[in-house]
Design a protein around this motif. Structure first.
Motif, short mmCIF file in Angstrom:
data_model
loop_
_atom_site.label_atom_id
_atom_site.label_comp_id
_atom_site.label_asym_id
_atom_site.label_seq_id
_atom_site.Cartn_x
_atom_site.Cartn_y
_atom_site.Cartn_z
N ASP A 68 13.12 -16.51 -32.09
CA ASP A 68 14.34 -16.17 -31.65
C ASP A 68 13.95 -15.88 -30.08
O ASP A 68 14.93 -15.24 -29.66
CB ASP A 68 14.58 -14.70 -32.25
N ARG A 69 13.26 -16.85 -29.65
CA ARG A 69 13.16 -16.66 -28.31
C ARG A 69 12.37 -15.38 -27.71
O ARG A 69 12.27 -15.25 -26.34
CB ARG A 69 14.21 -17.03 -27.41
N GLU A 72 10.47 -22.39 -31.03
CA GLU A 72 11.80 -22.57 -30.65
C GLU A 72 12.06 -24.03 -31.15
O GLU A 72 13.44 -24.41 -31.40
CB GLU A 72 12.09 -22.46 -29.42
#
Length: 321
Positions: free
Chosen positions: A57-58, A92
């Motif tokens: 989710d970064r 990612e």
């Protein structure tokens, strides 16, 4: 309601703001463009280059700390935060479920691959550290490649990772390259050069359509012309010419592209590096490098030979004079 602050992210942004210009220039000299330095928040903590490790989710999971180019001490070249553990650098990328991915060794090598258009990941520990719990994230990826440094340790590590992920194909770099960074930066190889390495890494059982079609060569009556044509077919590779008209991409043992002979949206055009032949599964065009120029540029056989001879020395199909 209070919003939780991602303190590792705050640290990453602060380190990135402190990145000195000489370190930024060093990263660029290693094949990492300015846009990727910004995108991946490469930074400086006062002593070492910092590489934030992002999650799915970064979110920032932790940092890798890389030795500065001017540091001549005996300290480790790179180490992780104590709380980071073993992670993938490139979560990612996997979250986007790409069609293909390259497993490489080293964070800088991974960024060089990405800068050249190849989705890539690497382990934050030694090259052969690959956890079985990561396997489900690779299932949606159709083509998986392993590209480690060209030495005994790298070759052994690649085989250990392949034992965990059997469908992954091992990419062998040229002996003169050593690693991915040397391949692209010091050897000045192109994206197409790496695509060919990916194609050579695949096996016949990867894709049944990898078998090249039978191509009938045009054979002139004069022996001297035949010898000239055979020599040019060997010295000028088909993919070099096709690259002037279409962007080639490895798919199994083939290089595929949108067909340059018709309006193609499905990448139905294939170049077979083993035989230097091409075939389009939609329009049926097929042949060798001479036939390609005859069909694409409406050349005669002799004109195609002249163009190939010129391309051999100038890398231009048409002269600039």
């Amino acid at each position: 309601m209070f919003k939780l602050i991602n303190w590792p992210r705050v640290r990453a942004e602060r380190y990135h703001r402190f990145l000195p210009e000489d370190i930024r220039s060093y990263l660029k000299s290693r094949g990492i463009p300015a846009t990727y330095i910004e995108r991946h928040l490469l930074g400086w903590n006062g002593e070492r280059i910092t590489i934030p490790i992002f999650g799915l989710d970064r979110e920032v999971l932790g940092f890798r700390h890389v030795k500065a180019p001017t540091d001549i001490s005996d300290s480790p070249e790179v180490f992780s935060d104590s709380e980071l553990g073993v992670e993938l650098y490139g979560w990612e990328v996997l979250a986007k479920k790409p069609q293909r991915i390259v497993i490489c060794d080293g964070e800088f090598n991974r960024l060089v691959l990405e800068a050249n258009g190849f989705p890539a990941v690497c382990s934050t520990e030694c090259a052969d550290t690959f956890l079985e719990e990561w396997l489900p994230y690779f299932e949606p990826v159709k083509y998986v490649y392993i590209c480690f440094s060209r030495d005994r340790a790298g070759e052994a590590a690649a085989k250990r990772v392949q034992a965990i992920l059997p469908r992954a194909r091992i990419v062998k770099l040229p002996a003169c390259a050593g690693d991915v960074t040397n391949f692209f930066v010091w050897q000045e190889k192109t994206k197409l050069d790496f695509e060919i390495l990916l194609a050579n890494a695949s096996t016949d059982e990867d894709d049944p359509s990898d078998a090249p079609p039978t191509v009938r060569e045009f054979r002139p009556l004069l022996k001297s012309v035949r010898r000239c044509a055979e020599s040019l077919r060997k010295s000028v590779r088909l993919h070099e010419i096709v690259e002037e008209y279409a962007m080639l991409q490895a798919r199994g043992k083939r290089l595929v592209a949108h067909c340059p002979f018709h309006d193609d949206r499905e990448q139905s055009f294939s170049v077979y590096t083993d035989t230097d032949g091409y075939f389009c599964s939609v329009c049926g065009a097929k042949g060798d490098v001479v036939q390609f120029l005859m069909d694409k540029e409406s050349m005669t056989f002799g004109q195609a030979l002249d163009a190939l001879e010129r391309f051999e020395f100038t890398h231009e199909i048409y002269g600039t004079g």
